[in-house]
Design an enzyme around this catalytic site. Structure first.
Site, PDB file in Angstrom:
ATOM      1  N   THR A  31       0.791  -0.953   0.083  1.00 11.56           N
ATOM      2  CA  THR A  31      -0.067  -0.149   0.070  1.00 11.56           C
ATOM      3  C   THR A  31       0.659   1.390   0.119  1.00 11.56           C
ATOM      4  O   THR A  31       2.008   1.187   0.730  1.00 11.56           O
ATOM      5  CB  THR A  31      -0.862  -0.233   1.278  1.00 11.56           C
ATOM      6  OG1 THR A  31      -1.499  -1.121   1.514  1.00 11.56           O
ATOM      7  CG2 THR A  31      -1.841   1.143   1.428  1.00 11.56           C
ATOM      8  N   GLY A  32       0.481   2.268  -0.802  1.00 10.86           N
ATOM      9  CA  GLY A  32       0.955   3.548  -0.426  1.00 10.86           C
ATOM     10  C   GLY A  32       1.430   4.166  -1.768  1.00 10.86           C
ATOM     11  O   GLY A  32       1.187   3.830  -2.913  1.00 10.86           O
ATOM     12  N   ASP A  88       8.066   3.122   5.764  1.00 14.32           N
ATOM     13  CA  ASP A  88       8.264   4.438   6.246  1.00 14.32           C
ATOM     14  C   ASP A  88       9.605   5.005   6.972  1.00 14.32           C
ATOM     15  O   ASP A  88       9.965   6.051   7.062  1.00 14.32           O
ATOM     16  CB  ASP A  88       7.229   4.814   7.311  1.00 14.32           C
ATOM     17  CG  ASP A  88       5.712   4.512   6.910  1.00 14.32           C
ATOM     18  OD1 ASP A  88       5.478   5.133   6.041  1.00 14.32           O
ATOM     19  OD2 ASP A  88       4.905   3.816   7.572  1.00 14.32           O
ATOM     20  N   ARG A 100       2.048   4.007   8.162  1.00  8.42           N
ATOM     21  CA  ARG A 100       1.512   5.458   7.853  1.00  8.42           C
ATOM     22  C   ARG A 100       0.068   5.365   7.075  1.00  8.42           C
ATOM     23  O   ARG A 100      -0.837   6.135   7.517  1.00  8.42           O
ATOM     24  CB  ARG A 100       2.509   6.202   6.842  1.00  8.42           C
ATOM     25  CG  ARG A 100       2.021   7.316   6.715  1.00  8.42           C
ATOM     26  CD  ARG A 100       2.477   8.081   5.377  1.00  8.42           C
ATOM     27  NE  ARG A 100       2.207   7.086   4.362  1.00  8.42           N
ATOM     28  CZ  ARG A 100       1.118   6.924   3.488  1.00  8.42           C
ATOM     29  NH1 ARG A 100       0.043   7.691   3.690  1.00  8.42           N
ATOM     30  NH2 ARG A 100       1.251   5.833   2.635  1.00  8.42           N
ATOM     31  N   GLU A 107      -0.295  -6.019   5.823  1.00 15.34           N
ATOM     32  CA  GLU A 107       0.919  -5.901   5.058  1.00 15.34           C
ATOM     33  C   GLU A 107       1.817  -6.902   6.042  1.00 15.34           C
ATOM     34  O   GLU A 107       2.847  -7.511   5.408  1.00 15.34           O
ATOM     35  CB  GLU A 107       1.635  -4.404   5.425  1.00 15.34           C
ATOM     36  CG  GLU A 107       1.079  -3.627   4.733  1.00 15.34           C
ATOM     37  CD  GLU A 107       1.411  -2.123   4.807  1.00 15.34           C
ATOM     38  OE1 GLU A 107       1.338  -1.207   3.916  1.00 15.34           O
ATOM     39  OE2 GLU A 107       2.210  -1.549   5.604  1.00 15.34           O
ATOM     40  N   LYS A 125      13.388   7.850   3.868  1.00  9.28           N
ATOM     41  CA  LYS A 125      13.217   6.940   4.765  1.00  9.28           C
ATOM     42  C   LYS A 125      14.403   6.255   5.369  1.00  9.28           C
ATOM     43  O   LYS A 125      13.923   5.332   6.192  1.00  9.28           O
ATOM     44  CB  LYS A 125      12.280   5.711   4.026  1.00  9.28           C
ATOM     45  CG  LYS A 125      11.093   6.576   3.082  1.00  9.28           C
ATOM     46  CD  LYS A 125       9.982   6.683   3.893  1.00  9.28           C
ATOM     47  CE  LYS A 125       8.950   7.443   2.933  1.00  9.28           C
ATOM     48  NZ  LYS A 125       8.049   6.262   2.181  1.00  9.28           N
TER      49      LYS A 125
HETATM   50  O1  LIG Z   1       0.152   1.750   5.758  1.00 10.08           O
HETATM   51  C1  LIG Z   1       0.791   2.005   4.768  1.00 10.08           C
HETATM   52  C2  LIG Z   1       2.165   1.423   4.419  1.00 10.08           C
HETATM   53  O2  LIG Z   1       2.806   0.967   5.630  1.00 10.08           O
HETATM   54  C3  LIG Z   1       2.908   2.053   3.463  1.00 10.08           C
HETATM   55  O3  LIG Z   1       3.499   1.105   2.703  1.00 10.08           O
HETATM   56  C4  LIG Z   1       3.889   3.053   3.878  1.00 10.08           C
HETATM   57  O4  LIG Z   1       3.573   4.094   4.801  1.00 10.08           O
HETATM   58  C5  LIG Z   1       4.629   3.774   2.776  1.00 10.08           C
HETATM   59  O5  LIG Z   1       3.823   4.467   2.086  1.00 10.08           O
HETATM   60  P1  LIG Z   1       4.453   5.527   1.007  1.00 10.08           P
HETATM   61  O6  LIG Z   1       4.950   4.849  -0.088  1.00 10.08           O
HETATM   62  O7  LIG Z   1       3.401   6.290   0.646  1.00 10.08           O
HETATM   63  O8  LIG Z   1       5.454   6.664   1.725  1.00 10.08           O
END
Ligand SMILES: O=C[C@H](O)[C@H](O)[C@H](O)COP(=O)(O)O
Length: 233
Positions: A31-32, A88, A100, A107, A125
């Site tokens: 996700t994300g 993150d 996040r 996950e 990150k």
């Molecule tokens: O719950 C969300 C996940 O752990 C996401 O994979 C993580 O927050 C990274 O998201 P992004 O790629 O939008 O920074």
């Protein structure tokens, strides 16, 4: 912000593992905003046909559905060949914080059930220390235990903060109907130990701490088109 770097690590990861991904029967997708670039590239290359795709959230399910792909969720997928997701925070020990987007439970289920776990991120990150400190640790909690868990976490010396919705009054609700507590702390030296300690509190469903035994490869993009691959293998 950093969109080109998210795309860079996503495309690099796909190229690096293209044979394994092509051969996989069950592909887990996280996700994300970073993993979306990975999905876009998979779709562009037509690599999601003839494959079972299992997602870590309704957000990703919805994104794929809009592209004509009907994905599975962890309920009807007990294992995956490969799992690809964003993150993150990652430290030098390859321990990760996720959640996040409040998708941490599915996950972690997919990370546990997958043979190969690949994470993609941009350099913002990366924490070069052995411990974790940059991001709060999200914790999924059943609603009727929220104040009990907050009290227990406070006694343990953490600062727990109930996550409030932006387009909704009150706490955010996860895909599982639970709440999220964001744990503020100074340093986490031993991710596995802290994960286990928090999960002993009744009402805690899962934490966003992914100790390095759930991490195989991390692909990180840096300015100047640089990509680094970190691995325990
Ligand atoms: O719950 C969300 C996940 O752990 C996401 O994979 C993580 O927050 C990274 O998201 P992004 O790629 O939008 O920074």
């Amino acid at each position: 912000m950093y969109e080109y770097l998210k795309k860079l690590s996503s495309i690099y990861a796909l190229r690096m593992f293209i044979d394994k991904i092509r051969d996989s029967k069950v592909l887990g997708i996280g996700t994300g905003s970073t993993v979306k670039y990975f999905i876009d590239e998979l779709i562009r290359l037509g690599m999601l046909k003839d494959k079972k795709v299992v997602v870590s959230s309704y957000a990703t399910h919805n994104y794929l559905y809009k592209h004509g792909i009907d994905a599975y969720t962890p309920i009807n997928c007990n294992y995956a060949d490969i799992y690809v997701d964003g993150l993150d925070e990652i430290n030098a020990n390859l321990d990760i914080i996720k959640g996040r987007g409040a998708a941490l439970l599915w996950e972690k289920q997919l990370a546990i059930r997958s043979k190969l776990r690949i994470y993609i991120a941009d350099y913002t990150k990366v924490n070069p220390e052995q411990y974790l400190y940059m991001k709060p640790v999200p914790i999924e909690v059943v609603p009727n235990a929220v104040y009990y868990v907050i009290e227990k976490l406070t006694i343990l010396g953490y600062k727990p903060v109930l996550r409030i919705g932006k387009m909704k009054d009150g706490p955010i609700i996860t895909d599982n109907g639970n709440f999220i507590i964001d744990l503020v702390y100074e340093k986490i030296q031993n991710a596995k130990q802290v994960d286990e300690e928090i999960k002993k509190i009744n009402g805690v469903v899962e934490t966003g701490l992914f100790p390095n035994n759930l991490v195989d490869y991390v692909i990180v993009s840096y300015p100047g088109n640089i990509v680094k691959v970190y691995s325990r293998r």
